[in-house]
Write a protein that holds these residues in place. Structure first.
Motif, PDB file in Angstrom:
ATOM      1  N   TYR A 176      14.529 -26.530   3.635  1.00 29.01           N
ATOM      2  CA  TYR A 176      15.211 -25.357   4.188  1.00 29.01           C
ATOM      3  C   TYR A 176      14.746 -25.112   5.622  1.00 29.01           C
ATOM      4  O   TYR A 176      13.561 -25.070   5.917  1.00 29.01           O
ATOM      5  N   ARG A 177      15.725 -24.921   6.531  1.00 30.87           N
ATOM      6  CA  ARG A 177      15.447 -24.561   7.917  1.00 30.87           C
ATOM      7  C   ARG A 177      16.415 -23.457   8.318  1.00 30.87           C
ATOM      8  O   ARG A 177      17.624 -23.677   8.395  1.00 30.87           O
ATOM      9  N   GLY A 178      15.873 -22.264   8.531  1.00 31.97           N
ATOM     10  CA  GLY A 178      16.692 -21.130   8.938  1.00 31.97           C
ATOM     11  C   GLY A 178      16.379 -20.731  10.365  1.00 31.97           C
ATOM     12  O   GLY A 178      15.481 -21.277  11.000  1.00 31.97           O
ATOM     13  N   ARG A 179      17.127 -19.740  10.864  1.00 31.38           N
ATOM     14  CA  ARG A 179      16.867 -19.300  12.245  1.00 31.38           C
ATOM     15  C   ARG A 179      17.368 -17.872  12.451  1.00 31.38           C
ATOM     16  O   ARG A 179      18.227 -17.363  11.734  1.00 31.38           O
ATOM     17  N   LEU A 197      13.031 -20.410  12.461  1.00 27.92           N
ATOM     18  CA  LEU A 197      13.020 -20.627  13.907  1.00 27.92           C
ATOM     19  C   LEU A 197      13.651 -19.448  14.632  1.00 27.92           C
ATOM     20  O   LEU A 197      14.487 -18.730  14.071  1.00 27.92           O
ATOM     21  N   VAL A 198      13.285 -19.282  15.884  1.00 21.47           N
ATOM     22  CA  VAL A 198      13.898 -18.287  16.763  1.00 21.47           C
ATOM     23  C   VAL A 198      14.544 -19.013  17.929  1.00 21.47           C
ATOM     24  O   VAL A 198      13.943 -19.905  18.534  1.00 21.47           O
ATOM     25  N   ARG A 199      15.787 -18.651  18.210  1.00 24.75           N
ATOM     26  CA  ARG A 199      16.531 -19.241  19.331  1.00 24.75           C
ATOM     27  C   ARG A 199      17.122 -18.102  20.160  1.00 24.75           C
ATOM     28  O   ARG A 199      17.807 -17.221  19.621  1.00 24.75           O
ATOM     29  N   ASP A 206       8.323 -20.584  13.589  1.00 21.72           N
ATOM     30  CA  ASP A 206       7.481 -21.688  13.142  1.00 21.72           C
ATOM     31  C   ASP A 206       7.471 -22.855  14.122  1.00 21.72           C
ATOM     32  O   ASP A 206       6.661 -23.775  13.979  1.00 21.72           O
ATOM     33  N   GLU A 207       8.366 -22.830  15.091  1.00 22.39           N
ATOM     34  CA  GLU A 207       8.440 -23.881  16.103  1.00 22.39           C
ATOM     35  C   GLU A 207       8.664 -23.226  17.456  1.00 22.39           C
ATOM     36  O   GLU A 207       9.006 -22.032  17.517  1.00 22.39           O
ATOM     37  N   PRO A 208       8.456 -23.951  18.562  1.00 27.38           N
ATOM     38  CA  PRO A 208       8.679 -23.350  19.872  1.00 27.38           C
ATOM     39  C   PRO A 208      10.071 -22.744  19.994  1.00 27.38           C
ATOM     40  O   PRO A 208      11.057 -23.295  19.503  1.00 27.38           O
ATOM     41  N   ALA A 239      21.388 -29.741  16.220  1.00 29.71           N
ATOM     42  CA  ALA A 239      20.254 -30.335  16.920  1.00 29.71           C
ATOM     43  C   ALA A 239      18.925 -29.874  16.337  1.00 29.71           C
ATOM     44  O   ALA A 239      17.954 -30.631  16.304  1.00 29.71           O
ATOM     45  N   GLN A 240      18.874 -28.643  15.857  1.00 29.20           N
ATOM     46  CA  GLN A 240      17.638 -28.110  15.290  1.00 29.20           C
ATOM     47  C   GLN A 240      17.529 -28.349  13.790  1.00 29.20           C
ATOM     48  O   GLN A 240      16.560 -27.923  13.172  1.00 29.20           O
TER      49      GLN A 240
END
Length: 321
Positions: free
Chosen positions: A32-35, A67-69, A98-100, A207-208
């Protein structure tokens, strides 16, 4: 809240660039990858905290990453210093990426590459139509009716007749749209040269490696356009969950309401408790939690996705201890 179903492929896990030659299903399903992706048009308010906290809780519940974008693609609407204040506020509320942090303003090459592919394949076209030209059609573009050429025309995605898109939203249930009739050929690059939200969000989510898009219900009707664009670029579609909105006393979305007071980073706990309640969760689960870290730990342990309400929330009361 409905259970998430299906699998999502991920593109080039170790790269910041999307593989636009990929096809859905040609990559193994990732974790799982959320943002959370705010636009720097003002400070965070309760509505944006609900989206951030809800997406964070769902990611943590799934054992995934969050993640934050920063979606800073519209300089005329941006507020100076807002992005930095948003990030400081998120940190004060214990919600750290959790990431840049990625900023869309630095990703022009990715969007240009995707647009050139769509143009080369005839899936997109240059359009000189203005809003005035399209007024008679309710703003829906089905053919070019421009009265005069523009020096820098917009670029639109070609939406074929009968482009019906349906998907299962984890909160709002089954949702469908005839994109050709509802919105028509939609803009990918604006006539003023700025990138349109629809293109940028699709490219960046791929891409993310975003598997799950959790955001406000005001973007529910944008999702069919994004799914069409994912198909045109051969990108996998993430799962979607659209959270209820926080409305001001005037019945408008809080970001557009005079009631949209900025959150106080010095007093994060009352706002987190209110967002928790609006996500349909049991307030008693956070009783006695002292400090942000303790509150978030309690929230992670007690969170129940099935309790998230569908639809639009009632007007927001004032936040109190």
């Amino acid at each position: 809240m409905r259970a998430f179903a299906g699998k999502c492929g991920r593109l080039r896990a170790n790269s910041s660039e999307p593989d636009v030659t990929a096809s859905p299903g040609n990559a193994p399903a990732p974790g799982y990858r959320g943002r959370f992706a705010p636009s720097p048009t003002g400070d965070l308010h309760l509505g944006s905290l609900l989206a951030a906290f809800g997406s964070w809780l769902l990611a943590r519940h799934a054992g995934g990453r969050w993640l934050v974008r920063i979606e800073d693609l519209d300089p005329p609407r941006e507020v100076a210093g807002a992005a930095e204040r948003q990030l400081r506020a998120l940190a004060a509320f214990g919600l750290r990426s959790d990431e840049p942090v990625v900023r869309q303003s630095g990703r022009d090459a990715l969007y240009r590459r995707a647009l050139e592919r769509l143009l080369d394949e005839g899936r997109a076209f240059h359009c000189h139509c203005s809003r005035t030209d399209l007024a008679a059609a309710g703003g829906v573009h089905r053919r070019c009716v421009a009265r005069a050429p523009r020096p820098d025309p917009a670029v639109r995605l070609r939406v074929e007749d009968g482009s019906l898109v349906a998907f299962d939203d984890a909160v709002q249930g089954r949702h469908g749209q005839d994109v050709a009739r509802a919105v028509g050929d939609f803009v990918l690059r604006r006539a003023d040269g700025y990138w349109a939200y629809q293109l940028a969000v699709v490219v960046d989510d791929a891409a993310q490696g975003i598997t799950d898009v959790v955001r406000g219900a005001d973007l529910l009707d944008s999702t069919p356009r994004q799914i069409l664009l994912q198909r045109a670029l051969g990108l996998p579609a993430p799962r979607y969950a659209h959270l209820p909105l926080v409305l001001g006393a005037d019945g408008r979305k809080l970001s557009k309401s005079e009631a949209a007071l900025a959150l106080d980073p010095q007093r994060p706990e009352p706002a987190l408790r209110e967002a928790w309640r609006r996500l349909g969760q049991d307030p008693a689960a956070l009783a006695g939690a002292a400090g942000v870290d303790a509150l978030l730990a309690r929230a992670r342990a007690a969170f129940d996705p099935a309790r998230i309400p569908a639809g639009v929330a009632a007007p927001a009361p004032a936040i109190a201890d």
